[in-house]
Motif scaffolding. Sequence first.
Motif, short mmCIF file in Angstrom:
data_model
loop_
_atom_site.label_atom_id
_atom_site.label_comp_id
_atom_site.label_asym_id
_atom_site.label_seq_id
_atom_site.Cartn_x
_atom_site.Cartn_y
_atom_site.Cartn_z
N LEU A 102 0.61 -0.81 -0.21
CA LEU A 102 -0.19 -0.60 -0.01
C LEU A 102 0.64 1.69 -0.21
N GLY A 103 2.05 0.91 0.76
CA GLY A 103 3.13 2.35 0.91
C GLY A 103 3.34 3.11 -0.62
N SER A 104 3.98 1.92 -1.35
CA SER A 104 4.78 2.27 -2.67
C SER A 104 3.11 2.15 -3.81
N LEU A 105 1.52 2.02 -3.06
CA LEU A 105 0.74 2.31 -3.92
C LEU A 105 0.40 3.76 -4.41
N GLN A 106 0.43 3.62 -2.78
CA GLN A 106 0.29 5.21 -2.70
C GLN A 106 1.14 6.47 -3.24
N ASP A 107 2.76 6.56 -3.12
CA ASP A 107 3.79 6.35 -3.82
C ASP A 107 3.14 6.88 -5.36
N SER A 108 3.20 6.44 -6.11
CA SER A 108 2.65 5.77 -7.18
C SER A 108 1.14 6.66 -8.07
N VAL A 109 0.11 6.18 -7.01
CA VAL A 109 -0.66 7.48 -6.93
C VAL A 109 -0.60 8.90 -7.04
N GLU A 110 0.33 9.32 -5.80
CA GLU A 110 0.61 11.04 -5.89
C GLU A 110 0.64 11.11 -6.41
N GLN A 111 2.38 10.45 -7.25
CA GLN A 111 2.94 11.03 -8.49
C GLN A 111 2.09 10.83 -10.00
N GLU A 112 1.35 9.96 -10.49
CA GLU A 112 0.42 10.14 -11.04
C GLU A 112 -0.43 11.04 -11.40
N ALA A 113 -1.04 11.84 -9.55
CA ALA A 113 -1.57 13.14 -9.40
C ALA A 113 -1.21 13.88 -10.04
N VAL A 114 0.49 14.17 -9.97
CA VAL A 114 1.36 15.64 -9.91
C VAL A 114 1.33 15.42 -11.09
N SER A 115 1.13 14.35 -12.53
CA SER A 115 1.42 14.77 -13.50
C SER A 115 0.52 15.42 -14.35
N LEU A 116 -1.58 14.63 -13.73
CA LEU A 116 -2.52 15.41 -14.11
C LEU A 116 -2.96 16.49 -13.51
N GLU A 117 -2.39 16.25 -12.73
CA GLU A 117 -2.10 17.84 -12.58
C GLU A 117 -2.41 18.64 -13.11
N THR A 118 -0.99 19.01 -14.02
CA THR A 118 -0.28 19.33 -15.27
C THR A 118 -1.01 19.92 -16.18
N VAL A 119 -1.50 18.36 -16.54
CA VAL A 119 -2.98 18.03 -17.43
C VAL A 119 -3.97 18.62 -17.98
N TYR A 120 -4.39 18.82 -16.49
CA TYR A 120 -5.51 19.84 -16.09
C TYR A 120 -5.24 20.91 -16.32
N ARG A 121 -4.65 21.24 -15.67
CA ARG A 121 -4.20 23.13 -15.77
C ARG A 121 -3.62 23.19 -16.98
N VAL A 122 -3.19 22.43 -18.07
CA VAL A 122 -3.08 22.93 -19.74
C VAL A 122 -3.92 22.12 -20.28
N ILE A 123 -5.22 21.95 -20.20
CA ILE A 123 -6.43 21.65 -20.64
C ILE A 123 -7.58 22.93 -20.90
N THR A 124 -7.07 23.21 -19.11
CA THR A 124 -7.63 24.36 -18.64
C THR A 124 -7.80 25.57 -19.29
N GLU A 125 -6.07 25.64 -19.83
CA GLU A 125 -5.68 26.72 -20.20
C GLU A 125 -6.21 27.12 -21.74
N GLN A 126 -5.74 25.90 -22.38
CA GLN A 126 -6.90 26.35 -23.60
C GLN A 126 -8.20 26.21 -23.50
N ASN A 127 -9.02 25.42 -22.82
CA ASN A 127 -10.15 26.01 -23.04
C ASN A 127 -9.87 27.70 -22.74
N GLU A 128 -10.13 28.32 -21.60
CA GLU A 128 -9.66 30.02 -21.61
C GLU A 128 -8.94 30.18 -23.15
N TYR A 129 -8.65 30.18 -23.64
CA TYR A 129 -7.86 29.98 -25.36
C TYR A 129 -8.84 30.13 -26.38
N LEU A 130 -9.39 29.02 -26.10
CA LEU A 130 -10.31 28.99 -27.54
C LEU A 130 -11.29 29.87 -27.32
N ARG A 131 -12.32 29.84 -25.48
CA ARG A 131 -12.74 31.24 -25.66
C ARG A 131 -13.00 32.47 -25.87
#
Length: 774
Positions: free
Chosen positions: A593-622
């Motif tokens: 479970l400990g290593s799984l938590q690390d994996s989940v947190e690392q994936e979340a960091v990566s997806l936070e970047t993706v979410y920020r990018v597509i939010t910026e893309q939304n603003e650009y399209l608007r």
Amino acid sequence: MLPLQRQQTGTSTAPSQRQSKRFSVAAMYMSMGGVDKDDDIDDALAKAQKHLRFLKAAISEQSKHNFVLEKDVRYLDTRIALIIQNKMGVEEQKDIASRLDEHEAISETSFPDRKKTDLYSNLFFLLQSEPKHIASLCTLVSMTEIDSLLQTVMFTIYGNQYEQREEHLLLSMFQAVLAYQFDTTLEFSSLLRANTPVSRMMTTYTRRGPGQSYLRETLSHCLNDIISNPQTLEINPMRVLIETDSAPDMTMDQAAENPEVIAIIEPRLRTLEAICENVLSTIINSKSIVPYGIRWICKQIRGLARRKYPDAPDASVCSLIGAFFFLRFINPAIVSPQTYMLIDKLPNDANCRRTLTLVAKVLQNIANKPTTSKEPYMASLTPFLEVNKNRVNKFLNELCEVPDFYESLEMDQYIALSKKDLSISITLNEIYGMHGLLVKYISDTKDVHLQKVMGDLGTCPALVPRAQNATIDLSLFSQWEASVLNESHSDSGAYNGLSLLPDISRSDVVFMELKTILINIIRAFPPGHPILTRPLRLRSIADFAASSSVDDSGVIKRGIKALDLLDEMDKDEYADDDKFVLVSEIENELSQLGSLQDSVEQEAVSLETVYRVITEQNEYLRSQLDTYRSYLNNVRSHTGSKKDRKIVQDDTTTATTPNPLLNPAGSTSSYSEGLVKKYNVTQLMRDGVILTCSLPLNRVGPSLVFYIASPAPGTFVLALVMKGRSDPVVTVDFKIDDLLEIADQEVDEIDLQCLVLSVKNLQVLLKREFDRRR
């Protein structure tokens, strides 16, 4: 959760072949979360998993919003091009611009009744779980229909972009569509290159969250370097000749042989090659992070090409893969990095934009057969292309080396039947639009279930106005599979689709569900709790949880459920062996479970970047839509004059009597401030504006008057009025760019029931009578 190999290592003392099979199933089952929800668990892992689920859902939702905005931008691009081409004023597209505004309150009358809703629930479960139906639609719809279909399919039916079952079903649909494309394309050279609904579908798939994440991680640094260091790298001899300010009258061949031009181009070629080498190496080194789905599509293209064209050389097969990977995925992001939010600042410098275009051309020529016949100046890069050809082909072949998912998809499908909360968030117009396409294209289906649902649904409802286009959570279930499940386990109270798998017994299902529940019980207690002393005593843990005094109904319910499952397990002849293996697997899971938590947190960091990018893309399209709106408003403001705002009267008529056109029944607005003209129907027929009229002109002709009103620039209301009647015989309103689009689609007539109008001649009349710039 755990990879299969690691779980097997921890349970190597398994006493039977039956159990070794179970480990494999259990691993898949646990990886999908089983049937036991962990929403009420509050340990660090649970919090990380909840945050990750939030990010995945937010990315999926925002991706859908961006797709809709991109569709609107593309639509307005076309409209504005038509306006410029025809040099006519245009009313702003209110239906498109309204996406930027808050919707009005949703009318409850827009919702289908309960019976219809249940039928749609069955329909969309069928469409989601059997991709062949959507695959058929994708091969039949027109280019004007494909965007709406893709919106519903990729961002709603399979909208959870990080959910294994939906992703695998979507890829299965791709396989069917690609197979159709290979079967129906006559020439190898035309495969996957034409702009078709299938090619649009493939491009749209790459624009989902995983694809955006890959592009950001792979290309951002390279592209920012190009933008930050603008250079003039033009290698087209004719353009270079113009740069010299002494451009004599030369042909392309003469310019290419000009010593001054050659001296300018040579160092540019070396610089351009260095830039291309950097970008190409970055892409090749990114193989391990290319999204699985994109690699799997590459694998299908290679497999289909080898089966359909067994004599095709490997280089030709790789060119097909490159047509997808580079032409549909990589190159659009290089040519227009601001659209993908890959760069920190816009490439306002024309030289930067040209460099990006040249880089994309080079990559495409390496992955594809060279196109120097169309652009001879690219021949200068032939040595660079040849050196890298094998390198790129090797990369494209390696992209295809991914495992299939069919075994796990079968498991996913059966587990889906056991979920009582399987649902999609869908708009009414997506529901009705899909219904309409099914009626139009595959109403004669031989599939018994689809035929039954479509028959029960009957006529397709009309699309609702945007203000009433509510989003609803549509529960998905299969009336056929649900009845089988209930009949199979009515005595035990169990409801689990896994039991339908021929190779999985009820004891296997009990094993997997019990494992999930016990792990979640253990996670609810703090580390070091006495009940968790090793070796684990499963019944004691379940009994303690069932009688727990903690204020946690979730733990108590899990404890009671675990006791029931333990009782059921005791009835099996392998009960002792099963419990031994179960304890071993649970301890193994907990240790990870400990290593799984690390994996989940690392994936979340990566997806936070993706979410920020597509939010910026939304603003650009608007912002793009806002720019279009300003442009269209500017067009309107410059196409009117005070003189034109008064009512223009017919030479032989005094327009003092109110008529139905100016104040239509039930209308709260008046057209009296706009421009109104009145015409004789017979004269319009002679002029060819009215092609046919079904009314008896010999009797009612003198009583008929044809009005055209322009309440605002670019907006028109047509009405056929009969004297003595309070309401017009026929009324229609439209915008001039609607008419231009109809003409652009080579439609010659507009049918108004009792009148048929000529598109071309009506356009001429409106331009002559209502053009405000005269």
